[in-house]
Motif scaffolding. Structure first.
Motif, PDB file in Angstrom:
ATOM      1  N   ILE A 489       0.869  -1.182   0.000  1.00 27.54           N
ATOM      2  CA  ILE A 489       0.000   0.000   0.000  1.00 27.54           C
ATOM      3  C   ILE A 489       0.901   1.227   0.000  1.00 27.54           C
ATOM      4  N   TYR A 490       0.630   2.151  -0.905  1.00 28.85           N
ATOM      5  CA  TYR A 490       1.395   3.395  -0.933  1.00 28.85           C
ATOM      6  C   TYR A 490       0.446   4.577  -0.910  1.00 28.85           C
ATOM      7  N   SER A 491       0.969   5.720  -0.554  1.00 32.22           N
ATOM      8  CA  SER A 491       0.179   6.949  -0.574  1.00 32.22           C
ATOM      9  C   SER A 491       0.864   7.961  -1.465  1.00 32.22           C
ATOM     10  N   GLU A 492       0.086   8.837  -2.062  1.00 32.34           N
ATOM     11  CA  GLU A 492       0.661   9.939  -2.813  1.00 32.34           C
ATOM     12  C   GLU A 492       1.235  10.954  -1.835  1.00 32.34           C
ATOM     13  N   SER A 493       2.391  11.510  -2.192  1.00 32.91           N
ATOM     14  CA  SER A 493       3.048  12.458  -1.301  1.00 32.91           C
ATOM     15  C   SER A 493       3.460  13.699  -2.077  1.00 32.91           C
ATOM     16  N   SER A 494       3.014  14.856  -1.599  1.00 24.54           N
ATOM     17  CA  SER A 494       3.371  16.115  -2.249  1.00 24.54           C
ATOM     18  C   SER A 494       4.770  16.573  -1.877  1.00 24.54           C
ATOM     19  N   SER A 495       5.390  15.903  -0.899  1.00 26.96           N
ATOM     20  CA  SER A 495       6.718  16.319  -0.448  1.00 26.96           C
ATOM     21  C   SER A 495       7.838  15.698  -1.272  1.00 26.96           C
ATOM     22  N   THR A 496       7.483  14.810  -2.210  1.00 26.60           N
ATOM     23  CA  THR A 496       8.497  14.180  -3.049  1.00 26.60           C
ATOM     24  C   THR A 496       7.890  13.810  -4.390  1.00 26.60           C
ATOM     25  N   GLN A 498       9.527  11.193  -5.870  1.00 33.14           N
ATOM     26  CA  GLN A 498      10.188   9.902  -5.973  1.00 33.14           C
ATOM     27  C   GLN A 498       9.207   8.763  -5.682  1.00 33.14           C
ATOM     28  N   ILE A 499       9.656   7.551  -5.977  1.00 37.27           N
ATOM     29  CA  ILE A 499       8.891   6.341  -5.695  1.00 37.27           C
ATOM     30  C   ILE A 499       9.710   5.481  -4.749  1.00 37.27           C
ATOM     31  N   SER A 500       9.062   4.972  -3.702  1.00 36.48           N
ATOM     32  CA  SER A 500       9.759   4.091  -2.771  1.00 36.48           C
ATOM     33  C   SER A 500       8.780   3.093  -2.171  1.00 36.48           C
ATOM     34  N   ASN A 501       9.246   1.874  -1.967  1.00 37.36           N
ATOM     35  CA  ASN A 501       8.456   0.799  -1.362  1.00 37.36           C
ATOM     36  C   ASN A 501       7.146   0.566  -2.106  1.00 37.36           C
ATOM     37  N   ALA A 502       7.236   0.564  -3.437  1.00 39.33           N
ATOM     38  CA  ALA A 502       6.078   0.297  -4.282  1.00 39.33           C
ATOM     39  C   ALA A 502       6.574  -0.427  -5.530  1.00 39.33           C
ATOM     40  N   GLY A 507       6.808  -4.553 -12.632  1.00 39.89           N
ATOM     41  CA  GLY A 507       6.512  -5.535 -11.602  1.00 39.89           C
ATOM     42  C   GLY A 507       7.588  -5.700 -10.559  1.00 39.89           C
ATOM     43  N   GLN A 508       8.678  -4.942 -10.675  1.00 40.91           N
ATOM     44  CA  GLN A 508       9.764  -5.040  -9.707  1.00 40.91           C
ATOM     45  C   GLN A 508       9.544  -4.065  -8.550  1.00 40.91           C
ATOM     46  N   LEU A 509       9.892  -4.486  -7.347  1.00 44.02           N
ATOM     47  CA  LEU A 509       9.729  -3.640  -6.174  1.00 44.02           C
ATOM     48  C   LEU A 509      10.797  -2.551  -6.174  1.00 44.02           C
ATOM     49  N   ILE A 510      10.362  -1.300  -6.051  1.00 43.78           N
ATOM     50  CA  ILE A 510      11.277  -0.169  -5.915  1.00 43.78           C
ATOM     51  C   ILE A 510      11.415   0.085  -4.418  1.00 43.78           C
ATOM     52  N   SER A 511      12.459  -0.430  -3.809  1.00 41.50           N
ATOM     53  CA  SER A 511      12.577  -0.394  -2.357  1.00 41.50           C
ATOM     54  C   SER A 511      13.143   0.927  -1.848  1.00 41.50           C
ATOM     55  N   SER A 512      14.168   1.449  -2.480  1.00 34.96           N
ATOM     56  CA  SER A 512      14.751   2.720  -2.041  1.00 34.96           C
ATOM     57  C   SER A 512      14.173   3.874  -2.856  1.00 34.96           C
ATOM     58  N   ALA A 513      14.195   5.078  -2.293  1.00 29.16           N
ATOM     59  CA  ALA A 513      13.646   6.254  -2.968  1.00 29.16           C
ATOM     60  C   ALA A 513      14.314   6.443  -4.324  1.00 29.16           C
ATOM     61  N   THR A 514      13.524   6.449  -5.387  1.00 34.61           N
ATOM     62  CA  THR A 514      14.045   6.435  -6.753  1.00 34.61           C
ATOM     63  C   THR A 514      13.379   7.520  -7.584  1.00 34.61           C
TER      64      THR A 514
END
Length: 636
Positions: A489-496, A498-502, A507-514
């Motif tokens: 589960i992820y949430s939209e964030s206006s502070s970044t 980037q994509i992380s933990n989604a 289909g690959q997990l993006i674990s670190s902020a990318t």
């Protein structure tokens, strides 16, 4: 010999509010539309803005199997809790770290869960259980009747001779009042006789496994009476043996036939909806409905056996528009005027029906969702004749290949500057493990004129999902990504940005902020079909904290492209950057080296590309304008 004619030319690529188009030929795009290769930008009349980032609730596994439901419950107090269903387990989900707390085992781990709100409670069903969430506690809807109880006459004085009819049941007591009774278990007729010395009744009632039950009740029809009156209560769920020796607790104002006889539990409905004071559910070709809860909120937990209607259609969902209730079927849309069970349902729309109810959302006095033929709006009488997903129909068609594990999802998200309809689905060409396409329709900029002339502002985002819930407290958007061994589960964030933990589109997990590349390809511009253009320079008006790049490209056979031109940080206020040709071009015709092009950029058609791979949440491209001249003569 004809003399060439030249005149100044200005090409403005700033207005991209018409959204993406992947169906029509590029040269036929509306002036404000762009290629559907574009992704990661919010498209506005004033240019581009960076889309919000996607931040997973946790770095670890949220659910260990496919997600089957996601929703928020807001209590009257304002407290709001996120819930998810996976493996048939209803769990609360921490918004801080994604940790789970089991609330209810609904069974049937593969089934979809659906939810609605009623009287400050969240009602949830999954084709096996129907559950209510009160505060942060989950109970079944209604109370199951006792089973295995018994009654017999016993030695002692107290009750008059005669035949006594007996029911026993469970009850829920709130603030000293029984607010909900189960249907009673009939214990038959017990005959008392003073000649035998048996003028008492001994009753045994097993304890209920339902935690909402805190009382056991006895209903008795005494000799010469016509109904069963409330006769006795234990005020607990632990007393298993009761002896009735008098009628001192008898309440003639509370009658079993009126208060409990029809208090059936709901059947194993596959969809649940609240409308006109009742809960509604569907199962195959039958719709069921509870009692009217106008008098008591607990009446909607009573589902009399007679409260159903069989239809000639397979029912797949329920929704409302205005004052009327509608049933989605494989054959079209049924209307039940005002949700009045005394009226007959009517098939009012037979051309289209909603393909998947998970894509249906209320908007502007109607509902919007994916039908058996494209995405359409239903206004309460009919579907509008426009397929509003037509500009991206080649991508939308992948929805119809979705499986039970990767159902599409649609919802309306109201931001401070516009209303959006989000549509999420799977393209198996990108990944077979997650939903991976996320399209957003700017509902606030749609223009309806006729089928061949309408503006539909679709955009594409980087991260998709299967389920969504929007907070009524702070308007935060939560999206669930269903996965066979680790749903997120992820949430939209206006502070970044980037994509992380989604999960990404592959289909690959993006674990670190990318940082993901945001990219836009503008429309193709033709100034004059009987001439050619010469581009001298372009102006770029932007607000950016990180570098982004612009490229000008010829859209005809020459295949000319400028090198990507870096536009550095603006340092705060918007700054104009003039870039003057000639520049170095990158060949696309088999050579990997850079080569000098003619001193001017000549072309029949031209388009622009913009990209940025940086965490730049305040990025705005306000203007992108090309300057040059167009040359025509009688022989071109």
């Amino acid at each position: 010999m004809s003399e060439a004619k030249r005149k100044p030319m200005v090409i403005d690529f700033s207005d991209v509010s018409g959204g993406c188009n992947g169906v029509e030929h590029p040269t036929k795009l509306f002036n404000s539309q762009v290629s559907d290769d574009s992704i990661g930008f919010t498209l506005k009349k004033s240019g581009l803005a960076k889309q919000q980032g996607a931040v997973g609730l946790s770095s670890g596994t949220t659910f260990t199997n496919f997600l089957r439901g996601l929703f928020l419950h807001r209590q009257f107090s304002g407290t709001e809790t996120l819930y998810g269903v996976s493996d048939g387990i209803l769990s609360s989900v921490s918004k801080l770290d994604g940790s789970l707390t089991t609330k209810y085992d609904m069974g049937e781990p593969l089934n979809e869960a659906w939810a609605c709100d009623a009287y400050g409670k969240k009602m949830v069903c999954n084709g096996n259980s129907v559950v209510k969430i009160e505060g942060t506690t989950a109970y079944q809807v209604g109370i199951t009747a006792p089973s295995g109880s018994s009654a017999s006459e016993s030695i002692g004085i107290g009750l008059p001779d005669g035949d006594y009819g007996i029911y026993v049941g469970y009850a829920r007591k709130v603030d000293g009042i029984n607010v909900l009774y189960s249907v009673g278990e009939s214990l038959g007729t017990i005959t008392l006789s003073s000649g035998m010395g048996n003028n008492q009744i001994t009753i045994t009632i097993p304890n209920s496994s339902d935690p909402q039950v805190n009382n056991k009740v006895v209903w008795i029809k005494s000799p010469n009476e016509l109904v069963h009156y409330f006769f006795y209560e234990t005020d607990d769920n632990v007393t298993t043996s009761i002896t009735i020796s008098s009628a001192s607790s008898k309440e003639t104002a509370i009658i079993y036939e009126y208060s409990a006889a029809d208090n059936g539990c709901p059947p194993a409905i596959k969809f649940i909806f609240y409308f006109a004071g009742r809960l509604w559910g569907v199962l195959d070709n039958v719709f069921y409905y509870s009692n009217d809860g106008t008098y008591s909120e607990y009446d909607i937990e009573k589902w009399p056996a007679a409260n159903f209607r069989r239809t000639a259609h397979k029912l797949t969902g329920i929704f409302s528009v205005g004052l009327n209730l509608y049933f989605n079927t494989d054959d079209g849309i049924l209307i039940l005027p005002y949700g009045d069970v005394n009226q007959k349902e009517i098939l009012i729309e037979s051309r289209w029906h909603f393909y998947n109810m998970r894509t249906v959302a209320s908007w502007n006095n109607g509902v919007i969702g994916v039908t058996n033929q494209g995405t359409r709006i239903f206004d309460g009488q009919q579907f509008i004749p426009y397929d509003i997903s037509y500009p991206i129909r080649d991508k939308i068609d992948k929805i119809y290949k979705s499986t039970d594990d990767f159902r599409p999802c649609g919802f309306v998200y109201r931001k401070d500057f516009r209303d959006e309809y989000h549509l999420l689905w799977q393209d198996t060409g990108l990944s077979v493990t997650v939903n991976n396409v996320h399209a957003v329709l700017n509902l606030s900029s749609n223009i309806w004129i006729d089928f061949n002339n309408y503006n539909l502002a679709w955009e594409f985002q980087h991260v998709s999902g299967n389920y969504a819930a929007v907070s009524a407290v702070d308007n935060t958007l939560f999206i669930g990504q269903s996965h066979s061994y680790s749903s997120k589960i992820y949430s939209e964030s206006s502070s970044t940005s980037q994509i992380s933990n989604a999960y990404g589109s592959n289909g690959q997990l993006i674990s670190s902020a990318t940082d993901k590349e945001s990219y836009l390809k503008s429309r193709y511009h033709i100034e004059n079909i009987a001439g050619r253009m010469r581009i001298d320079k372009f102006y770029c008006h932007s607000v950016n904290e990180k570098t982004f790049q612009v490229r000008i490209c010829a859209g005809d056979g020459s295949k000319k492209k400028t090198a990507w031109i870096d536009i550095g940080p603006s340092g705060g206020p918007a700054v104009v950057f003039p870039i003057v040709f000639p520049v170095v071009f990158q060949s696309t015709e088999g050579k990997a080296d850079k080569e000098k092009m003619p001193s001017h950029f000549w072309c029949k058609t031209v388009y622009a590309e913009v990209r940025q791979t940086a965490n730049d949440t305040n990025f705005k491209l306000l203007n992108l304008v090309l300057f040059g001249e167009v040359e025509t003569n009688n022989y071109l």
